[in-house]
Design an enzyme around this catalytic site. Structure first.
Site, PDB file in Angstrom:
ATOM      1  N   GLY A  10      -8.829  -5.387   2.577  1.00  0.00           N
ATOM      2  CA  GLY A  10      -7.733  -5.380   3.556  1.00  0.00           C
ATOM      3  C   GLY A  10      -7.854  -4.204   4.497  1.00  0.00           C
ATOM      4  O   GLY A  10      -8.921  -3.608   4.653  1.00  0.00           O
ATOM      5  N   ASP A  11      -6.761  -3.852   5.118  1.00  0.00           N
ATOM      6  CA  ASP A  11      -6.753  -2.785   6.120  1.00  0.00           C
ATOM      7  C   ASP A  11      -6.817  -1.375   5.524  1.00  0.00           C
ATOM      8  O   ASP A  11      -7.283  -0.440   6.173  1.00  0.00           O
ATOM      9  CB  ASP A  11      -5.464  -2.877   6.946  1.00  0.00           C
ATOM     10  N   THR A  28       0.826  -1.209   0.000  1.00  0.00           N
ATOM     11  CA  THR A  28       0.000   0.000   0.000  1.00  0.00           C
ATOM     12  C   THR A  28       0.859   1.257   0.000  1.00  0.00           C
ATOM     13  O   THR A  28       1.846   1.328   0.731  1.00  0.00           O
ATOM     14  CB  THR A  28      -0.869   0.021   1.272  1.00  0.00           C
ATOM     15  N   ARG A  51     -12.675  -9.304  -1.397  1.00  0.00           N
ATOM     16  CA  ARG A  51     -11.829  -9.245  -0.191  1.00  0.00           C
ATOM     17  C   ARG A  51     -11.378  -7.796   0.079  1.00  0.00           C
ATOM     18  O   ARG A  51     -11.039  -7.058  -0.834  1.00  0.00           O
ATOM     19  CB  ARG A  51     -10.610 -10.147  -0.389  1.00  0.00           C
ATOM     20  N   THR A  58       1.116  -0.821   6.257  1.00  0.00           N
ATOM     21  CA  THR A  58       1.225  -1.539   4.992  1.00  0.00           C
ATOM     22  C   THR A  58       1.669  -2.964   5.316  1.00  0.00           C
ATOM     23  O   THR A  58       2.327  -3.190   6.323  1.00  0.00           O
ATOM     24  CB  THR A  58       2.203  -0.812   4.036  1.00  0.00           C
ATOM     25  N   GLY A  59       1.249  -3.894   4.473  1.00  0.00           N
ATOM     26  CA  GLY A  59       1.546  -5.300   4.767  1.00  0.00           C
ATOM     27  C   GLY A  59       0.293  -6.121   4.593  1.00  0.00           C
ATOM     28  O   GLY A  59      -0.605  -5.745   3.815  1.00  0.00           O
TER      29      GLY A  59
HETATM   30  N1  GLY Z   1      -2.330  -3.807   3.116  1.00  0.00           N
HETATM   31  C1  GLY Z   1      -3.078  -3.964   1.964  1.00  0.00           C
HETATM   32  C2  GLY Z   1      -4.005  -5.091   1.987  1.00  0.00           C
HETATM   33  O1  GLY Z   1      -3.803  -6.043   2.729  1.00  0.00           O
HETATM   34  O2  GLY Z   1      -4.965  -5.079   1.248  1.00  0.00           O
END
Ligand code: GLY
Length: 308
Positions: free
Chosen positions: A181-182, A151, A179, A202-203
């Site tokens: 993510g964060d 990210t 899906r 990020t991750g």
């Molecule tokens: N950090 C980005 C995601 O897992 O979508």
């Protein structure tokens, strides 16, 4: 004082652009959007925007968010296709009392109606990457986080004390369509409160969301910790808890910025590069775990060429 802090070396050009705005006394939100847009538009950065990492069906689904630290207002778009600048659409949602987080078709319709052009965000290179993965039947495995850039997160502070943050990503390589993510979730992928500071992550989103790590960092700054202590403390406490649960191999990197322009970073990776556009210039730093703490050093020219 002003500052723009960005994840990964890929944010360098963007924070350099945004710095020009801040040097002229501009608004942190404009600088953050410019920096994120610059990464989104570049197909060489394969985990964000145009040419992003495809999902299991070969489509590029994008997530982005924008948060204003003065008002705590957010805008976010989730799992959207064909929106040429997800951060621009997210920012346009910021300020609404309701309906500021939109997904899929609704997010796309909003982008169109608010003037963000549509574009096929797949490139020949992203389609090739997907095709090769399909041929290796990787889609049947639990997808591993993409080993490389992830990210783009930008934290901004301007001369007038405004703080803003923005995130943008194509998310996990070969993710199941739908899906999330964060990155577009407040408190997880980002948080910004101009009184105390801003943080972003990020991750692997599935890991980061379980710790609400961005909110945790800002809460620690509210309690008086420096951005570096807050990022390190939030990460090490979460890692410890996950180890107790026998869950390791976490993939998490964090950045933090305080209202007085101090910054910090922490990572579970062997090395996490991040950028800082400050009054004295643009820097690329390398964050490396060292015992209980993080070593933050200037990236050498050799590292810079490797990171490019
Ligand atoms: N950090 C980005 C995601 O897992 O979508």
């Amino acid at each position: 004082m002003f500052a723009l802090i960005g994840t990964w070396e890929m944010s360098r050009k963007g924070v350099t652009l945004g710095r020009e705005t801040l040097m002229q006394g501009g608004f942190a939100g404009d600088a953050v959007e410019e920096a994120v847009r610059c990464v989104e538009a570049n197909p060489d950065y394969v985990s964000v925007g145009y040419g992003g990492l495809p999902a299991a069906d070969g489509q590029v689904y994008l997530d982005a968010a924008y948060m204003d630290g003065d008002t705590l207002q957010c805008g976010a778009i989730l799992s959207v296709t064909e929106v040429s600048s997800p951060i621009a659409a997210a920012r346009k949602l910021c300020g609404r009392k309701t309906n500021w987080m939109l997904c899929g078709e609704g997010a796309k319709q909003f982008a169109v109606s608010s003037g963000v052009p549509l574009k096929d965000m797949r490139t020949p290179a992203s389609q090739k990457r997907w095709q090769e993965a399909m041929e290796q039947k990787k889609a049947d495995d639990v997808p591993a986080p993409y080993k490389g850039h992830d990210t783009v997160c930008i934290l901004g502070l301007d001369e007038n004390g405004h703080m803003v943050c923005g995130t943008s990503t194509s998310g996990l390589f070969l993710k199941v369509p739908g899906r999330i993510g964060d990155s577009p979730i407040p408190g997880c992928g980002f948080y910004c409160d101009a009184r105390y500071g801003a943080a972003a992550a990020t991750g692997l989103g599935e890991d980061i969301m379980r710790g609400c790590l961005s909110y945790e960092i800002v809460a620690r700054m509210r309690a008086g910790q420096s951005p570096q202590a807050a990022a390190e403390g939030a990460l090490s406490e979460f890692v410890k808890k996950m180890q107790e649960l026998k869950e390791d191999h976490l993939s998490i990197s964090l950045i933090a910025l305080s209202p007085d322009g101090r910054y910090g970073a922490a990572t579970t990776e062997a090395q996490f590069p991040f950028t800082a556009a400050l009054p004295d210039g643009v820097h690329v730093f390398s964050c490396t775990p060292k015992g209980e703490h993080m070593d933050i050093t200037s990236a050498s020219p050799e590292e810079m060429s490797r990171l490019n």
